[in-house]
Design an enzyme around this catalytic site. Sequence first.
Site, PDB file in Angstrom:
ATOM      1  CE  LYS A  16      -2.204  -0.939   3.883  1.00  0.00           C
ATOM      2  NZ  LYS A  16      -1.566  -2.224   4.299  1.00  0.00           N
ATOM      3  NE  ARG A  91      -3.762  -1.051  10.606  1.00  0.00           N
ATOM      4  CZ  ARG A  91      -2.730  -0.461  10.018  1.00  0.00           C
ATOM      5  NH1 ARG A  91      -2.818   0.779   9.629  1.00  0.00           N
ATOM      6  NH2 ARG A  91      -1.612  -1.127   9.810  1.00  0.00           N
ATOM      7  NE  ARG A 130       7.491  -2.558   5.734  1.00  0.00           N
ATOM      8  CZ  ARG A 130       6.170  -2.510   5.830  1.00  0.00           C
ATOM      9  NH1 ARG A 130       5.446  -2.153   4.782  1.00  0.00           N
ATOM     10  NH2 ARG A 130       5.563  -2.835   6.947  1.00  0.00           N
ATOM     11  NE  ARG A 167       6.680  -0.267  10.106  1.00  0.00           N
ATOM     12  CZ  ARG A 167       5.465  -0.303   9.579  1.00  0.00           C
ATOM     13  NH1 ARG A 167       5.250   0.171   8.372  1.00  0.00           N
ATOM     14  NH2 ARG A 167       4.459  -0.802  10.247  1.00  0.00           N
ATOM     15  NE  ARG A 178       2.454  -4.673  11.365  1.00  0.00           N
ATOM     16  CZ  ARG A 178       3.417  -4.367  10.480  1.00  0.00           C
ATOM     17  NH1 ARG A 178       4.619  -4.896  10.620  1.00  0.00           N
ATOM     18  NH2 ARG A 178       3.169  -3.547   9.499  1.00  0.00           N
TER      19      ARG A 178
HETATM   20  P1  AMP Z   1       1.294   0.730   9.329  1.00  0.00           P
HETATM   21  O1  AMP Z   1       2.466   1.602   9.055  1.00  0.00           O
HETATM   22  O2  AMP Z   1       0.060   1.137   8.550  1.00  0.00           O
HETATM   23  O3  AMP Z   1       1.600  -0.737   9.162  1.00  0.00           O
HETATM   24  O4  AMP Z   1       0.906   0.956  10.862  1.00  0.00           O
HETATM   25  C1  AMP Z   1       1.819   0.643  11.884  1.00  0.00           C
HETATM   26  C2  AMP Z   1       1.092   0.544  13.219  1.00  0.00           C
HETATM   27  O5  AMP Z   1       0.504   1.810  13.530  1.00  0.00           O
HETATM   28  C3  AMP Z   1      -0.063  -0.446  13.250  1.00  0.00           C
HETATM   29  O6  AMP Z   1       0.355  -1.774  13.491  1.00  0.00           O
HETATM   30  C4  AMP Z   1      -0.887   0.130  14.399  1.00  0.00           C
HETATM   31  O7  AMP Z   1      -0.299  -0.164  15.638  1.00  0.00           O
HETATM   32  C5  AMP Z   1      -0.753   1.625  14.163  1.00  0.00           C
HETATM   33  N1  AMP Z   1      -1.817   2.150  13.262  1.00  0.00           N
HETATM   34  C6  AMP Z   1      -1.655   2.721  12.034  1.00  0.00           C
HETATM   35  N2  AMP Z   1      -2.836   3.084  11.513  1.00  0.00           N
HETATM   36  C7  AMP Z   1      -3.774   2.739  12.443  1.00  0.00           C
HETATM   37  C8  AMP Z   1      -5.189   2.835  12.474  1.00  0.00           C
HETATM   38  N3  AMP Z   1      -5.907   3.347  11.456  1.00  0.00           N
HETATM   39  N4  AMP Z   1      -5.816   2.380  13.602  1.00  0.00           N
HETATM   40  C9  AMP Z   1      -5.140   1.862  14.633  1.00  0.00           C
HETATM   41  N5  AMP Z   1      -3.808   1.721  14.656  1.00  0.00           N
HETATM   42  C10 AMP Z   1      -3.118   2.154  13.554  1.00  0.00           C
END
Ligand code: AMP
Length: 231
Positions: A16, A91, A130, A167, A178
């Site tokens: 994404k 989400r 990554r 990360r 996740r």
């Molecule tokens: P991402 O970079 O999108 O994989 O997000 C990394 C982490 O940020 C996720 O595993 C969540 O802990 C948190 N996070 C990001 N976006 C959201 C969201 N819309 N709702 C809740 N937690 C989020």
Amino acid sequence: MSAPRIVLLGPPGAGKGTQADRLADLYGVPHIATGDILRDNVRAGTALGEKAQQFMEAGELVPDDLVTDMLRDRLADGDARAGFLLDGFPRTVPQAQSLERILDDLDRRLHGVILFEIDDREIIQRITGRRVCDTCAAIFNADDERRQCGRHDDLTVDECEGTLFQRADDTEKVVRNRLEVYERETAPLVDFYRQRGLLRSVDAEGPVDEVTARTTDAVDGLVTAPAGDVP
Ligand code: AMP
């Protein structure tokens, strides 16, 4: 064609962020990644960052109200007025309902949702390999072996000199959690958006350029579809 207002949906590691960066350049709209905004907050040590950090490191979701308030503020910024690519939000079903209300208040509607489809084995390989730039959040693969970002070299701005890092939530154990969280909390959004006639699926496997071509076709189809048309 009007500027796209699109949600990118799909499991972690589906690409994404990579695709959103490319689409943001192509369509001239901001790539809004809630994960990136949260990581910036953690790094800057803000109150929001402090509340979010433990959830993020465990691969759990940050509570809806925190993320929704953050997104409401971001969508009110001038650069998101015409269009945006949302990556990582919504989400959960309550977040999707909040997004409808936020856009209603701003007198805008979503053109649609792109669902990136990919299998779990490919995801784990992609995510554990990554690397991310600590300055511009560009995404690379560990096979690349570089330590510095060097992005923007084809643009007029200077090369980015950020350092690449893994990360904290990109380890195999956290990735598996996740994925479970995705299935439980986020996958129900597929039906939520399908019922509204807003969903298009894209095969997210294969070369990045080919995924970009499939994604732009899907975005163009959604943006030009008459309101209420079921894709
Ligand atoms: P991402 O970079 O999108 O994989 O997000 C990394 C982490 O940020 C996720 O595993 C969540 O802990 C948190 N996070 C990001 N976006 C959201 C969201 N819309 N709702 C809740 N937690 C989020």
